[in-house]
Design a protein around this motif. Structure first.
Motif, PDB file in Angstrom:
ATOM      1  N   PHE A  49      -7.273   2.803   1.584  1.00  0.00           N
ATOM      2  CA  PHE A  49      -7.235   1.429   2.464  1.00  0.00           C
ATOM      3  C   PHE A  49      -6.241   0.814   2.698  1.00  0.00           C
ATOM      4  O   PHE A  49      -6.737  -0.579   3.114  1.00  0.00           O
ATOM      5  N   ALA A  50      -5.251   1.587   2.923  1.00  0.00           N
ATOM      6  CA  ALA A  50      -4.254   1.045   4.373  1.00  0.00           C
ATOM      7  C   ALA A  50      -4.849  -0.102   5.451  1.00  0.00           C
ATOM      8  O   ALA A  50      -4.758  -0.941   5.939  1.00  0.00           O
ATOM      9  N   ALA A  51      -5.426   1.405   5.753  1.00  0.00           N
ATOM     10  CA  ALA A  51      -6.759   0.920   6.827  1.00  0.00           C
ATOM     11  C   ALA A  51      -7.801   0.025   7.012  1.00  0.00           C
ATOM     12  O   ALA A  51      -7.641  -1.279   7.645  1.00  0.00           O
ATOM     13  N   ARG A  52      -8.615   0.162   5.691  1.00  0.00           N
ATOM     14  CA  ARG A  52      -9.637  -1.414   5.914  1.00  0.00           C
ATOM     15  C   ARG A  52      -8.809  -2.067   5.350  1.00  0.00           C
ATOM     16  O   ARG A  52      -9.674  -3.102   5.758  1.00  0.00           O
ATOM     17  N   ASN A  53      -7.762  -2.213   5.316  1.00  0.00           N
ATOM     18  CA  ASN A  53      -7.359  -3.509   4.620  1.00  0.00           C
ATOM     19  C   ASN A  53      -6.421  -4.289   6.279  1.00  0.00           C
ATOM     20  O   ASN A  53      -5.299  -5.130   6.332  1.00  0.00           O
ATOM     21  N   HIS A  56      -0.217  -1.168   6.755  1.00  0.00           N
ATOM     22  CA  HIS A  56       0.677   0.045   7.314  1.00  0.00           C
ATOM     23  C   HIS A  56       0.491   0.799   5.477  1.00  0.00           C
ATOM     24  O   HIS A  56       0.697   0.479   4.763  1.00  0.00           O
ATOM     25  N   PRO A  57       0.156   2.416   5.705  1.00  0.00           N
ATOM     26  CA  PRO A  57       0.441   3.076   4.119  1.00  0.00           C
ATOM     27  C   PRO A  57       1.627   2.728   3.668  1.00  0.00           C
ATOM     28  O   PRO A  57       1.852   2.089   2.798  1.00  0.00           O
ATOM     29  N   VAL A  60       1.452  -0.308   1.652  1.00  0.00           N
ATOM     30  CA  VAL A  60       0.822  -0.518   0.067  1.00  0.00           C
ATOM     31  C   VAL A  60       1.575   0.362  -1.262  1.00  0.00           C
ATOM     32  O   VAL A  60       1.413  -1.086  -2.181  1.00  0.00           O
ATOM     33  N   ARG A  61       2.721   0.891  -0.408  1.00  0.00           N
ATOM     34  CA  ARG A  61       3.912   1.274  -1.420  1.00  0.00           C
ATOM     35  C   ARG A  61       4.357  -0.025  -1.733  1.00  0.00           C
ATOM     36  O   ARG A  61       4.960   0.517  -2.661  1.00  0.00           O
ATOM     37  N   ALA A  62       4.664  -0.575  -0.703  1.00  0.00           N
ATOM     38  CA  ALA A  62       5.652  -1.791  -1.628  1.00  0.00           C
ATOM     39  C   ALA A  62       4.431  -2.307  -1.994  1.00  0.00           C
ATOM     40  O   ALA A  62       4.989  -3.207  -3.002  1.00  0.00           O
ATOM     41  N   LEU A  63       3.178  -2.595  -1.838  1.00  0.00           N
ATOM     42  CA  LEU A  63       2.811  -3.250  -3.261  1.00  0.00           C
ATOM     43  C   LEU A  63       2.576  -2.753  -4.466  1.00  0.00           C
ATOM     44  O   LEU A  63       2.679  -3.433  -4.980  1.00  0.00           O
ATOM     45  N   ILE A  64       2.868  -1.433  -4.707  1.00  0.00           N
ATOM     46  CA  ILE A  64       2.392  -1.010  -5.720  1.00  0.00           C
ATOM     47  C   ILE A  64       3.878  -1.173  -6.578  1.00  0.00           C
ATOM     48  O   ILE A  64       4.137  -1.461  -7.306  1.00  0.00           O
ATOM     49  N   CYS A  65       4.767  -0.753  -6.583  1.00  0.00           N
ATOM     50  CA  CYS A  65       5.969  -1.163  -6.008  1.00  0.00           C
ATOM     51  C   CYS A  65       6.981  -2.438  -6.899  1.00  0.00           C
ATOM     52  O   CYS A  65       7.250  -2.699  -8.103  1.00  0.00           O
ATOM     53  N   LEU A  66       5.831  -3.801  -5.797  1.00  0.00           N
ATOM     54  CA  LEU A  66       5.816  -4.899  -6.602  1.00  0.00           C
ATOM     55  C   LEU A  66       5.376  -5.171  -8.081  1.00  0.00           C
ATOM     56  O   LEU A  66       5.646  -6.063  -9.358  1.00  0.00           O
ATOM     57  N   ALA A  94      10.508  -5.792   7.764  1.00  0.00           N
ATOM     58  CA  ALA A  94       9.478  -5.883   8.533  1.00  0.00           C
ATOM     59  C   ALA A  94       8.132  -5.716   7.307  1.00  0.00           C
ATOM     60  O   ALA A  94       7.378  -5.911   8.192  1.00  0.00           O
ATOM     61  N   VAL A  95       8.290  -4.861   6.747  1.00  0.00           N
ATOM     62  CA  VAL A  95       7.317  -4.553   5.751  1.00  0.00           C
ATOM     63  C   VAL A  95       6.686  -5.568   5.088  1.00  0.00           C
ATOM     64  O   VAL A  95       5.410  -6.066   4.587  1.00  0.00           O
ATOM     65  N   ILE A  96       7.611  -6.719   4.523  1.00  0.00           N
ATOM     66  CA  ILE A  96       7.870  -8.036   3.143  1.00  0.00           C
ATOM     67  C   ILE A  96       6.858  -8.777   4.462  1.00  0.00           C
ATOM     68  O   ILE A  96       5.965  -9.824   4.700  1.00  0.00           O
ATOM     69  N   ASP A  97       7.755  -8.995   5.554  1.00  0.00           N
ATOM     70  CA  ASP A  97       7.216  -9.847   6.789  1.00  0.00           C
ATOM     71  C   ASP A  97       5.346  -9.488   6.994  1.00  0.00           C
ATOM     72  O   ASP A  97       4.498 -10.701   7.085  1.00  0.00           O
ATOM     73  N   ARG A  98       5.019  -8.475   7.119  1.00  0.00           N
ATOM     74  CA  ARG A  98       3.487  -7.979   7.424  1.00  0.00           C
ATOM     75  C   ARG A  98       3.164  -8.148   6.430  1.00  0.00           C
ATOM     76  O   ARG A  98       1.558  -9.144   6.424  1.00  0.00           O
TER      77      ARG A  98
END
Length: 172
Positions: A49-53, A56-57, A60-66, A94-98
């Motif tokens: 999913f991360a690669a297709r969109n 970074h992996p 995706v974990r950050a989105l799941i946490c949120l 960095a994650v939030i900015d991306r």
């Protein structure tokens, strides 16, 4: 006629096929290995999913946490996200900015404390996740529908307790 392979001339007994090595493990250990297999498969799907969109992996974990924080009605702050992901403040930023650049997350001011910034997963990111993971979630829901309420409660207890074991162990 003598058969050198069977010196006492008895008819050889039919041997049961040998069980695969993993089935010789205790039941509980087989369950641990099944859980590991599910988590590995889920991790591979997350990476795909991360690669297709273009993510970074960790994104995706950050989105799941949120999303988990939103379901639990927790204030999703950078501090909460960093703690859940095991990142320092620079890595969290960095994650939030991306995610913000990709349009998946918005920074919004807290209505109760205007100094505090909250993170919100955008509806388009939720739709993107549903398109990709929806069929998998539907498959798991179908499996769960085949369980009676007592069985589902047993699964829930097992997963909750297992999560607690992992959450209580300090990360290396």
């Amino acid at each position: 006629m003598d058969d050198d392979r069977n010196p006492d001339h008895r008819k050889p007994e039919t041997e049961e096929p040998e069980e695969p090595e993993e089935s010789k493990e205790p039941d509980n250990l087989r369950l641990v290995h099944l859980l590991r297999a599910v988590t590995v498969e889920f991790g591979l799907r997350q990476a795909d999913f991360a690669a297709r969109n273009g993510m970074h992996p960790t994104d995706v974990r950050a989105l799941i946490c949120l999303l988990d924080a939103a379901r639990a009605d927790e204030a999703a702050t950078a501090g909460l996200l960093g703690a859940r992901l095991g990142l320092n403040s620079a890595g969290t930023t960095a994650v939030i900015d991306r995610l913000e650049r990709l349009g998946h997350v918005a920074r919004i001011r807290d209505d109760h404390d205007r100094r505090r910034i909250l993170l919100r997963v955008e509806p388009a990111a939720i739709r993107l996740g549903r398109e990709f993971f929806g069929p998998l979630v539907d498959g798991v829901l179908q499996v769960l529908d085949s369980f009676d309420p007592a069985e589902r409660e047993t699964v829930r207890r097992f997963l909750t307790a297992t999560h607690a074991v992992f959450a209580s162990e300090p990360r290396p």
